[in-house]
Design a protein around this motif. Structure first.
Motif, PDB file in Angstrom:
ATOM      1  N   GLY A  42       2.532   9.008  -7.014  1.00 22.11           N
ATOM      2  CA  GLY A  42       2.874  10.425  -7.108  1.00 22.11           C
ATOM      3  C   GLY A  42       4.144  10.652  -7.922  1.00 22.11           C
ATOM      4  N   LEU A  43       4.611   9.585  -8.551  1.00 15.98           N
ATOM      5  CA  LEU A  43       5.911   9.659  -9.220  1.00 15.98           C
ATOM      6  C   LEU A  43       5.695   9.658 -10.733  1.00 15.98           C
ATOM      7  CD1 LEU A  43       8.900   9.416  -8.153  1.00 15.98           C
ATOM      8  CD2 LEU A  43       8.759   7.005  -8.796  1.00 15.98           C
ATOM      9  N   THR A  44       6.319  10.626 -11.436  1.00 16.48           N
ATOM     10  CA  THR A  44       6.172  10.652 -12.896  1.00 16.48           C
ATOM     11  C   THR A  44       7.269   9.822 -13.571  1.00 16.48           C
ATOM     12  OG1 THR A  44       7.418  12.704 -12.875  1.00 16.48           O
ATOM     13  CG2 THR A  44       5.018  12.885 -13.000  1.00 16.48           C
ATOM     14  N   GLU A  45       8.393   9.592 -12.831  1.00 10.17           N
ATOM     15  CA  GLU A  45       9.509   8.847 -13.403  1.00 10.17           C
ATOM     16  C   GLU A  45       9.175   7.354 -13.525  1.00 10.17           C
ATOM     17  OE1 GLU A  45       9.662  11.058 -11.087  1.00 10.17           O
ATOM     18  OE2 GLU A  45      11.152  12.545 -11.670  1.00 10.17           O
ATOM     19  N   SER A  46       9.890   6.659 -14.385  1.00 11.20           N
ATOM     20  CA  SER A  46       9.708   5.223 -14.561  1.00 11.20           C
ATOM     21  C   SER A  46      10.214   4.459 -13.340  1.00 11.20           C
ATOM     22  CB  SER A  46      10.483   4.760 -15.802  1.00 11.20           C
ATOM     23  OG  SER A  46      10.753   3.393 -15.711  1.00 11.20           O
ATOM     24  N   VAL A  47       9.488   3.405 -12.950  1.00 11.65           N
ATOM     25  CA  VAL A  47       9.906   2.633 -11.776  1.00 11.65           C
ATOM     26  C   VAL A  47      11.216   1.885 -12.046  1.00 11.65           C
ATOM     27  CG1 VAL A  47       7.598   2.317 -10.821  1.00 11.65           C
ATOM     28  CG2 VAL A  47       8.510   0.619 -12.413  1.00 11.65           C
ATOM     29  N   ASP A  48      11.587   1.757 -13.323  1.00  7.52           N
ATOM     30  CA  ASP A  48      12.854   1.087 -13.634  1.00  7.52           C
ATOM     31  C   ASP A  48      14.044   1.850 -13.064  1.00  7.52           C
ATOM     32  OD1 ASP A  48      11.366  -0.724 -14.984  1.00  7.52           O
ATOM     33  OD2 ASP A  48      11.704   0.172 -16.978  1.00  7.52           O
ATOM     34  N   ARG A  49      13.824   3.131 -12.817  1.00  2.00           N
ATOM     35  CA  ARG A  49      14.947   3.929 -12.288  1.00  2.00           C
ATOM     36  C   ARG A  49      15.197   3.684 -10.809  1.00  2.00           C
ATOM     37  NH1 ARG A  49      13.980   9.977 -14.072  1.00  2.00           N
ATOM     38  NH2 ARG A  49      15.720  10.205 -12.603  1.00  2.00           N
ATOM     39  N   ILE A  50      14.297   2.962 -10.148  1.00  2.00           N
ATOM     40  CA  ILE A  50      14.482   2.703  -8.703  1.00  2.00           C
ATOM     41  C   ILE A  50      15.442   1.534  -8.521  1.00  2.00           C
ATOM     42  CG2 ILE A  50      13.318   1.988  -6.584  1.00  2.00           C
ATOM     43  CD1 ILE A  50      10.803   3.419  -7.891  1.00  2.00           C
ATOM     44  N   THR A  51      16.598   1.822  -7.931  1.00  2.00           N
ATOM     45  CA  THR A  51      17.630   0.782  -7.801  1.00  2.00           C
ATOM     46  C   THR A  51      17.723   0.216  -6.394  1.00  2.00           C
ATOM     47  OG1 THR A  51      19.237   2.522  -7.380  1.00  2.00           O
ATOM     48  CG2 THR A  51      19.065   1.706  -9.653  1.00  2.00           C
ATOM     49  N   HIS A  52      17.285   0.977  -5.377  1.00  2.00           N
ATOM     50  CA  HIS A  52      17.431   0.523  -3.992  1.00  2.00           C
ATOM     51  C   HIS A  52      16.171   0.816  -3.193  1.00  2.00           C
ATOM     52  CE1 HIS A  52      21.679   0.825  -5.178  1.00  2.00           C
ATOM     53  NE2 HIS A  52      21.864  -0.147  -4.297  1.00  2.00           N
ATOM     54  N   VAL A  53      15.805  -0.141  -2.353  1.00  2.00           N
ATOM     55  CA  VAL A  53      14.681   0.069  -1.440  1.00  2.00           C
ATOM     56  C   VAL A  53      15.157  -0.264  -0.024  1.00  2.00           C
ATOM     57  CG1 VAL A  53      12.380  -0.697  -0.765  1.00  2.00           C
ATOM     58  CG2 VAL A  53      12.940  -0.419  -3.184  1.00  2.00           C
TER      59      VAL A  53
ATOM     60  N   THR B 217       0.832  -1.198   0.000  1.00  2.00           N
ATOM     61  CA  THR B 217       0.000   0.000   0.000  1.00  2.00           C
ATOM     62  C   THR B 217       0.869   1.252   0.000  1.00  2.00           C
ATOM     63  OG1 THR B 217      -1.622  -1.234   1.270  1.00  2.00           O
ATOM     64  CG2 THR B 217      -1.908   1.144   1.183  1.00  2.00           C
ATOM     65  N   ALA B 218       1.876   1.280   0.863  1.00  2.00           N
ATOM     66  CA  ALA B 218       2.743   2.458   0.942  1.00  2.00           C
ATOM     67  C   ALA B 218       3.495   2.648  -0.364  1.00  2.00           C
ATOM     68  CB  ALA B 218       3.717   2.314   2.108  1.00  2.00           C
ATOM     69  N   LEU B 219       3.982   1.534  -0.916  1.00  2.00           N
ATOM     70  CA  LEU B 219       4.706   1.623  -2.185  1.00  2.00           C
ATOM     71  C   LEU B 219       3.791   2.147  -3.289  1.00  2.00           C
ATOM     72  CD1 LEU B 219       6.870  -1.636  -2.523  1.00  2.00           C
ATOM     73  CD2 LEU B 219       7.687   0.728  -2.527  1.00  2.00           C
ATOM     74  N   GLY B 220       2.571   1.579  -3.350  1.00  2.00           N
ATOM     75  CA  GLY B 220       1.621   2.002  -4.373  1.00  2.00           C
ATOM     76  C   GLY B 220       1.340   3.481  -4.257  1.00  2.00           C
ATOM     77  N   SER B 221       1.156   3.934  -3.023  1.00  2.00           N
ATOM     78  CA  SER B 221       0.826   5.331  -2.784  1.00  2.00           C
ATOM     79  C   SER B 221       1.974   6.255  -3.189  1.00  2.00           C
ATOM     80  CB  SER B 221       0.464   5.496  -1.312  1.00  2.00           C
ATOM     81  OG  SER B 221       0.440   6.845  -0.964  1.00  2.00           O
ATOM     82  N   VAL B 222       3.192   5.898  -2.831  1.00  2.00           N
ATOM     83  CA  VAL B 222       4.307   6.802  -3.133  1.00  2.00           C
ATOM     84  C   VAL B 222       4.641   6.752  -4.625  1.00  2.00           C
ATOM     85  CG1 VAL B 222       6.315   5.279  -2.720  1.00  2.00           C
ATOM     86  CG2 VAL B 222       6.468   7.705  -2.181  1.00  2.00           C
TER      87      VAL B 222
ATOM     88  N   GLY C   5       6.412  -4.293  -9.703  1.00  2.00           N
ATOM     89  CA  GLY C   5       7.312  -4.312 -10.843  1.00  2.00           C
ATOM     90  C   GLY C   5       8.683  -3.723 -10.568  1.00  2.00           C
ATOM     91  N   LEU C   6       9.089  -3.749  -9.289  1.00  2.00           N
ATOM     92  CA  LEU C   6      10.394  -3.182  -8.924  1.00  2.00           C
ATOM     93  C   LEU C   6      11.450  -4.295  -8.867  1.00  2.00           C
ATOM     94  CD1 LEU C   6       9.310  -0.856  -5.986  1.00  2.00           C
ATOM     95  CD2 LEU C   6       9.954  -0.158  -8.285  1.00  2.00           C
ATOM     96  N   SER C   7      12.614  -4.036  -9.446  1.00  2.00           N
ATOM     97  CA  SER C   7      13.681  -5.036  -9.375  1.00  2.00           C
ATOM     98  C   SER C   7      14.858  -4.485  -8.565  1.00  2.00           C
ATOM     99  CB  SER C   7      14.128  -5.415 -10.775  1.00  2.00           C
ATOM    100  OG  SER C   7      14.582  -4.253 -11.446  1.00  2.00           O
ATOM    101  N   ALA C   8      14.555  -3.588  -7.624  1.00  2.00           N
ATOM    102  CA  ALA C   8      15.599  -2.910  -6.860  1.00  2.00           C
ATOM    103  C   ALA C   8      16.235  -3.849  -5.833  1.00  2.00           C
ATOM    104  CB  ALA C   8      14.991  -1.718  -6.139  1.00  2.00           C
ATOM    105  N   GLN C   9      17.481  -3.503  -5.421  1.00  2.00           N
ATOM    106  CA  GLN C   9      18.113  -4.195  -4.305  1.00  2.00           C
ATOM    107  C   GLN C   9      17.461  -3.718  -3.015  1.00  2.00           C
ATOM    108  OE1 GLN C   9      22.333  -3.883  -3.751  1.00  2.00           O
ATOM    109  NE2 GLN C   9      22.717  -4.449  -5.883  1.00  2.00           N
TER     110      GLN C   9
END
Lengths: 359, 523
Positions: B55-66, B47-52, B226-230
């Protein structure tokens, strides 16, 4: 006035261990291992009777005992538990008399509680008194030494239950030999020393010290408001300063940890600064180069929130403390006493100045 | 993808809210959210991930770390929930029989967790010599007679931080007799102090299934978005560990909240040495940030009634918050300790209620613009005068926490931080960062990776400097193992304590190293 306790169960042991942090002058280590040993022992045997010397066979042996070496090693290498028994057997065999009561070697740190475990296991009472009335670092810094009573025959035991019995030329030699043995045994061991008949012990023993330590712990535990008010109502106490530790410096010299802590005042003490010099125990409290308190008065850094004492190994930058001073047990303020434990013995060029405590 | 295009997500699962932030490679906060915490790990994080992410216009592919900070392990212990059944093995005989394993545990926790405990011969001396030969036979016999189900095993050897060999040998015996059970070894968990380390190790073994659920929940939540972050999890000192490490050492996640909050607050202001004041509705926590990390408390920490030797941030708490009730009695204002808490928006005067609170005083004094100030006109006393007292309470608390005499900056965070005045004695400036309400999640997102050791060194065969160097190098090795970039590693803490009452000089050295995460570039 409440009647003093006649036996030591879990509640009294908890209070005793807190009292032993307060009255230790920063030495003797954290009582926790001794407390848990004693709690475990009395959980099997029931409470240990607390007796006065007059209540026991005058010709029976009283055995002062405790751990010797580094308390910081004992928090890792905890005793076997049977050391007290093998020490007692060795000294009974050597002296040809039964031990009728155990006694704490010192009333500060781990040794103010640990011998209760041995008393419980042996089914013996513990004497309401000790040989230091606080914590000190060396074997000869015990009241019988002032009375010309020898610390030997002394028995040392390790967790393997190896026992070594000493017959030495004098108490200072005993200190030297024991200290080296303890190092070989891995940094800590258990000891029984200054074995005395109850009659002999009547002279040197500092009386009532367990009762006092228990009342200190109880006062803090049950304090309705400020624990320092409650503490000051059961023992004479001078609070030199309330503040925070802003510097700690330590070095090892001649086998003992020396160092100093700077305490800067806060609140009403804002702007003042105290330096505490320590060598295992806190020995001198200085302000602007002038001694406000010296050994053998008991200088303890008390946690400003809980009023529990802080051992010198645990003094840390940022701790919030009250510098508390308790008057020295009476035997140490005599000329003979000061020759053994006065500030000059520890290398400070100052004279003992008794602190003015209110009670 | 270039490093400057990468994004990180920080998530903090607190008691009430789950916060999440997205931070870019220049550490700008580009999205944030607050959602209610759920009891189910995965759905709360999702839920928190979906919510944040919404609000993001950038592609989720750019997320490298969680990075995740969570109270799940703490709550599992406090609520005695989902804990493993364990065996606790102590390798320390003939020493230590005087205090049985887990002796000081609360009965119900021991009953919930412990299947059996044993002390077998073995372990080391302070100087690394063998204390006794490891009694393989005894351990084997003990394990063979266990007839209850066991989920995990904890093994603690005397002086194992000096020599871990007998803990490793005991683990082999466990695997031989009981099969491939998860085993926690104390030398990876705690510092010197056998009983406290044993307690921490046993709690750790009890938490291994909870750890698996946290890690699986996080992994699944990431996959579903759909996140493949470390992924990393925050630990008690405000640094991160990789998921592999978190699966092995879940007990280290306990207490990460206050550390993350302080580090987040310092980060938001860009200062590394500061006081951090977190003003909530009921109380105010004041801590000290030193070289970018919270100063740690020296008193032992109890977790669910069990004593451990973990270090936690040193905080002073006072009963002062936005909801603190203000009374006028005997020519003087009385503040708290009662608070209207979350009922502030019903009960405070500025919201039309009938209770005077510190929030009302702040509005009267012009420090806050909340509710309707016209409600204050009817009060008989001049409420803003109460701020003089609340400022003094704050100043006194700050003075007890602050160590240096020189003036230091103060970072004010939390919903009630408007109560902190702009001028306080000993404080050079009061900083009020934007995004303060998600400081915890930010603290997780910007955290570094650390390694620490607590060892004893004899100074007869090495100099003091060599001992410090050796400890620092060992801590550095631990940090690299935990995932730190070797080029970025710094020694953040080095403490030496000589051991008293010994004939030869021996020092105990605690060293901690921290560095940034390796591989900040895209995967």
């Amino acid at each position: 006035m409440k009647a003093p306790p006649t036996e030591l169960g879990p509640l009294e042991l908890g209070d005793l261990s807190v009292g032993c942090t307060v009255l230790a002058g920063g030495g003797g280590g954290d009582p926790r291992v001794g407390l848990l040993m004693a709690l475990h022992a009395v959980s099997k045997t029931g409470p240990v009777p607390l007796v006065q010397l007059e209540d026991i066979d005058p010709d029976g042996l009283v055995l002062p005992s405790g751990m010797i070496g580094a308390p910081t090693v004992m928090v890792e290498k905890i005793p076997n538990g049977a050391e007290g028994r093998v020490i007692r057997s060795a000294l009974e065999a050597r002296l040809g008399k039964p031990v009728v009561a155990m006694m704490c070697l010192e009333m500060g740190g781990i040794n103010g509680v640990l011998p209760v475990a041995w008393a419980a296991n042996a089914g013996l009472p513990i004497v309401d008194g000790d040989l230091m009335g606080r914590a000190f670092p060396e074997v000869q810094m015990c009241t019988p030494h002032l009375h010309g009573i020898s610390a030997w025959p002394c028995a040392i035991a390790d967790e393997r239950l190896q026992v070594i019995t000493y017959e030495t030329r004098d108490n200072v030699w005993l200190e030297r030999l024991v200290r080296n043995t303890v190092s070989t045994l891995g940094g800590c061991a258990c000891a029984g020393l200054y074995p005395m008949t109850a009659i002999e012990a009547a002279g040197p023993t500092i009386r009532g010290t367990l009762t006092t330590a228990i009342s200190v712990g109880e006062a803090i535990r049950t304090a309705p408001e400020d624990p320092f008010d409650s503490l000051g109502s059961v023992v004479p106490l001078a609070c030199l300063l309330t503040g925070k530790v802003t510097a700690v410096e330590r070095r090892t010299e001649g086998g003992f940890v020396r160092g100093s802590a700077t305490i800067e005042g806060t609140g009403v003490d804002g702007g003042r600064s105290l330096t505490i010099e320590f060598q295992n125990e806190n020995l001198v409290a200085l302000e602007d180069g002038e001694a406000l308190a010296t050994v053998p008065d008991i200088i303890t850094l008390l946690d400003s929130h809980t009023a529990h004492g802080i051992v010198t190994e645990h003094i840390r930058y940022g701790q919030r403390v009250v510098v508390g001073v308790f008057p020295a047990p009476e035997p140490w303020t005599s000329e003979r006493g000061l020759a053994v434990v006065g500030p000059r013995v520890f290398g400070y060029e100052v004279d003992y100045q008794p602190v003015h405590a209110s009670s | 993808m270039k490093i400057e295009d990468t994004l990180r997500i920080g998530i903090d699962v607190g008691g009430t809210n789950t916060d999440a932030v997205v931070i870019d490679s220049n550490d700008n906060i580009i999205a944030k959210t607050k959602t209610p915490t759920t009891s189910d790990i995965q759905s709360g994080i999702s839920t928190a991930l979906g919510s944040v992410l919404s609000g993001l216009t950038e592609s989720v592919d750019r997320i490298t770390h969680v990075m995740l900070g969570t109270t799940h392990a703490t709550n599992a212990i406090l609520e005695r929930r989902d804990l493993n059944k364990i065996i606790s093995i102590r390798v320390a005989g003939p020493a230590s029989h005087a205090i049985p394993p887990l002796f000081d545990w609360p009965d119900e926790l021991r009953h919930e967790v412990l299947v059996g405990e044993v002390i077998v011969d073995g372990g080391s001396e302070l100087n690394g010599q063998e204390l006794a030969e490891f009694d393989r036979e005894h351990l084997s016999r003990f394990l063979a007679q266990i007839d209850e189900e066991v989920d995990a095993v904890a093994i603690t050897g005397v002086f194992s931080p000096v020599v871990p060999d007998h803990e490793l040998a005991a683990k082999d015996v466990v695997n031989e007799v009981l099969g491939d059970l998860p085993v926690s070894l104390s030398h990876g968990i705690g510092a010197l102090g056998l009983l406290e380390r044993e307690n921490a190790c046993a709690l750790n073994a009890a938490l291994l299934s909870v750890a698996k659920r946290i890690v699986d929940g996080l992994t699944e939540a990431l996959k579903s978005k759909g996140l493949s972050a470390q992924a990393y999890i925050a630990q008690n000192d405000g640094t991160l560990m990789g998921l592999d490490y978190a699966l092995k050492y879940p007990v280290l996640t306990i207490g990460s909240g206050p550390s993350n909050s302080m580090r987040g607050a310092a980060f938001l202001t860009g200062v590394s040495d500061a006081l951090v004041v977190d003003v909530g509705g009921t109380s105010t926590d004041i801590g000290v940030m030193h070289r970018g990390y919270p100063r740690e408390s020296s008193s032992p920490v109890d977790i669910g009634g069990v004593r451990t030797n973990f270090r936690m941030p040193d905080l002073v708490s006072i009963a002062l918050g936005g909801g603190s009730v203000v009374r006028y009695c005997g020519q003087e204002f009385q503040i708290g300790p009662e608070s209207v808490g979350f009922r502030l928006t019903d009960e405070a005067l500025v919201f039309g209620g009938s209770t005077s609170t510190l929030t009302d005083c702040a509005v009267a004094g012009g420090r806050a613009d909340i509710g309707d100030p016209s409600h204050l006109e009817k009060t008989p006393q001049n409420l803003e005068d109460a701020l003089v007292k609340s400022d003094r309470l704050l100043a006194d608390a700050i003075d007890t926490v602050k160590v240096s005499r020189s003036e230091v900056p103060l970072v004010a965070v939390g919903g009630g931080s408007f109560l902190v005045p702009d001028r306080l004695p000993g404080v050079s400036s009061v900083l009020r960062p934007e995004h303060y309400e998600v400081a915890n999640a930010i603290g997780a997102a910007i955290a570094s990776v650390s390694g620490q050791v607590d060892r004893v060194y004899k100074l007869s065969d090495r100099s003091r400097e060599e001992a410090l160097q050796e400890a620092s190098m060992a801590a550095r090795g631990e940090a690299i193992a935990a995932g730190a970039d070797p080029d970025s590693i710094e020694v953040v803490e080095l403490e030496e304590v000589p051991m008293a009452y010994l004939t030869e000089p021996v020092v105990r050295v605690r060293a901690k190293c921290a560095g940034s995460l390796v591989a900040r570039e895209a995967l």
